[in-house]
Design an enzyme around this catalytic site. Structure first.
Site, PDB file in Angstrom:
ATOM      1  CG  HIS A 130      66.389  46.679  28.688  1.00 38.58           C
ATOM      2  ND1 HIS A 130      66.479  47.837  29.420  1.00 38.58           N
ATOM      3  CD2 HIS A 130      65.360  45.975  29.226  1.00 38.58           C
ATOM      4  CE1 HIS A 130      65.560  47.833  30.363  1.00 38.58           C
ATOM      5  NE2 HIS A 130      64.867  46.716  30.263  1.00 38.58           N
ATOM      6  CB  VAL A 148      68.716  51.065  30.638  1.00 39.56           C
ATOM      7  CG1 VAL A 148      67.478  51.457  31.399  1.00 39.56           C
ATOM      8  CG2 VAL A 148      69.022  49.580  30.796  1.00 39.56           C
ATOM      9  CE  LYS A 149      72.212  46.158  28.606  1.00 38.83           C
ATOM     10  NZ  LYS A 149      70.970  45.691  29.236  1.00 38.83           N
ATOM     11  CG  HIS A 150      75.473  51.747  24.664  1.00 37.74           C
ATOM     12  ND1 HIS A 150      75.652  50.516  25.255  1.00 37.74           N
ATOM     13  CD2 HIS A 150      76.324  52.588  25.290  1.00 37.74           C
ATOM     14  CE1 HIS A 150      76.578  50.620  26.195  1.00 37.74           C
ATOM     15  NE2 HIS A 150      77.005  51.861  26.235  1.00 37.74           N
TER      16      HIS A 150
END
Length: 377
Positions: A182, A184-186
């Site tokens: 997603h 907002v993930k790394h």
């Protein structure tokens, strides 16, 4: 209301190399089930040290596929921590099983192995540990517990790509590990996820489940010059596109630098909040490389601090409402308040402060000043 730049709690970082990788695939013959998917799976496996990877449409799909691969079904129980996104438990319900909530450690908000063991019954079939905020669980204790009771062990590593425990990367610490991509993930593929495992049989079941329960993909049939296929399981369309996977492979090249920056920013938060009894970061275990998907603090005046930060253009958030307190779980599963007192007490205090690689030390100073000011206003 603040007129300063709004700082979201998380966001993607996209550069020209990422865009070029996506454009290259858009100009190719394959937009889905093609070579970029296989390449991304191989890239993630090489990074984490797993033998098999199956890319899917999102992290929830990866969790669902993991439960399918483990044959979770009606009458089966799966132990899950409450301090997580609902998908970690929903995946059990999708298969007709029952999630059983075991409480968390007060310092880290990670699944407490002792609470997990107390929740085991003759119907328990698996344990799902969640690497909350990007910090690996006590996987050695959970592995010993799973082996003792002949249970499968699943790592919800959606917060923890790039994290490690005693030098062993998340992706190698459980029977199946799932990741999310997603924004907002790394790293991001827009939406996307992956399940990784060393077990060839589990990987084959996940791969078939991703594509309607059919044993071959369109690209495999194209390569072999064959048209025939069979549906052997009731699967879903959980496929991911080639252009998403091209973005993921490009992003992965920058992951270690971004993890280093997240840790640098977290250390700045730690230093700025040192000695502030009213705003306390979670405990960082000494033997882990923290991926810092989230920077979570505890404050007894959480709602007022949240309001103050938002008024100052700071996108604070709360992760999470304990899953067992959601109305659906109360009404359908029969959960109740008091079931997981440590998680429930933490929920009343936790606040997520912004953390993503594009932030600066000036941002950290602005956020922490607003945090502290909220306590003394």
């Amino acid at each position: 209301m603040s007129t300063s730049r709004f700082i979201p709690y998380g966001r993607q970082t996209i550069d020209d190399d990422d865009i070029a990788a996506v454009v290259e695939v858009l100009r190719s013959d394959w937009l889905t089930t093609g070579p970029a998917v296989e390449r991304f799976e191989a890239d993630i496996c090489a990074y984490v040290g797993a033998r098999h990877g199956v890319a899917v449409s999102n992290g929830t799909a990866a969790l669902h596929a993991a439960m399918f691969a483990l044959n979770i079904g009606p009458g089966d129980e799966v132990i899950v921590p409450p301090m997580t996104f609902a998908a970690s438990a929903n995946c059990v319900l999708y298969q007709g099983g029952r999630p059983v909530f075991a409480d968390v450690d007060a310092g880290t908000l990670l699944l407490d192995p002792a609470a997990a063991e107390a929740a085991i019954t003759p119907r328990t079939k698996a344990i799902i540990g969640v690497d909350y905020a990007g910090q690996p669980c006590d996987w050695d204790a959970l592995r010993a517990l799973a082996d003792k009771h002949h249970l499968a062990l699943v790592a919800d590593g959606c917060h923890a790509l790039g994290a490690s425990l005693d030098g062993r990367k998340v992706g190698t610490l459980a029977d199946i590990t799932v990741f999310s991509f997603h924004p907002v993930k790394h790293i991001t593929t827009g939406e996307g996820g992956m399940a990784v495992t060393d077990d060839e049989t589990l990987a084959a079941r996940i791969r078939a489940f991703r594509g309607h329960g059919i044993t071959t993909t369109a690209s495999q049939r194209e390569k072999s010059g064959a048209w025939f296929y069979e549906m052997t399981e009731l699967g879903y369309n959980y496929r991911i596109t080639d252009f998403q996977c091209a973005l993921g492979s490009s992003q992965l090249k920058k992951l270690d630098g971004w993890i280093a920056k997240r840790n640098e920013l977290a250390r700045s938060y730690d230093a700025a909040l040192a000695g502030q009894e009213a705003v306390r970061p979670l405990t960082h275990r000494e033997n882990v490389r923290h991926a810092y998907h989230l920077y979570v603090v505890r404050t007894p005046d959480r709602d007022e601090t949240f309001r103050r930060l938002r008024a100052n253009g700071i996108g604070a958030n709360v992760h999470y409402v304990p899953v067992h307190l959601h109305p659906y779980y109360r009404q359908v599963v029969g959960t109740r308040e008091g079931l997981c007192p440590v998680a429930e007490a933490a929920y009343r205090e936790i606040l997520t402060l912004p953390l993503w690689p594009g932030m600066t030390e000036i941002d950290i100073e602005r956020i922490t000043r607003s945090c502290i000011y909220a306590q003394v206003e």
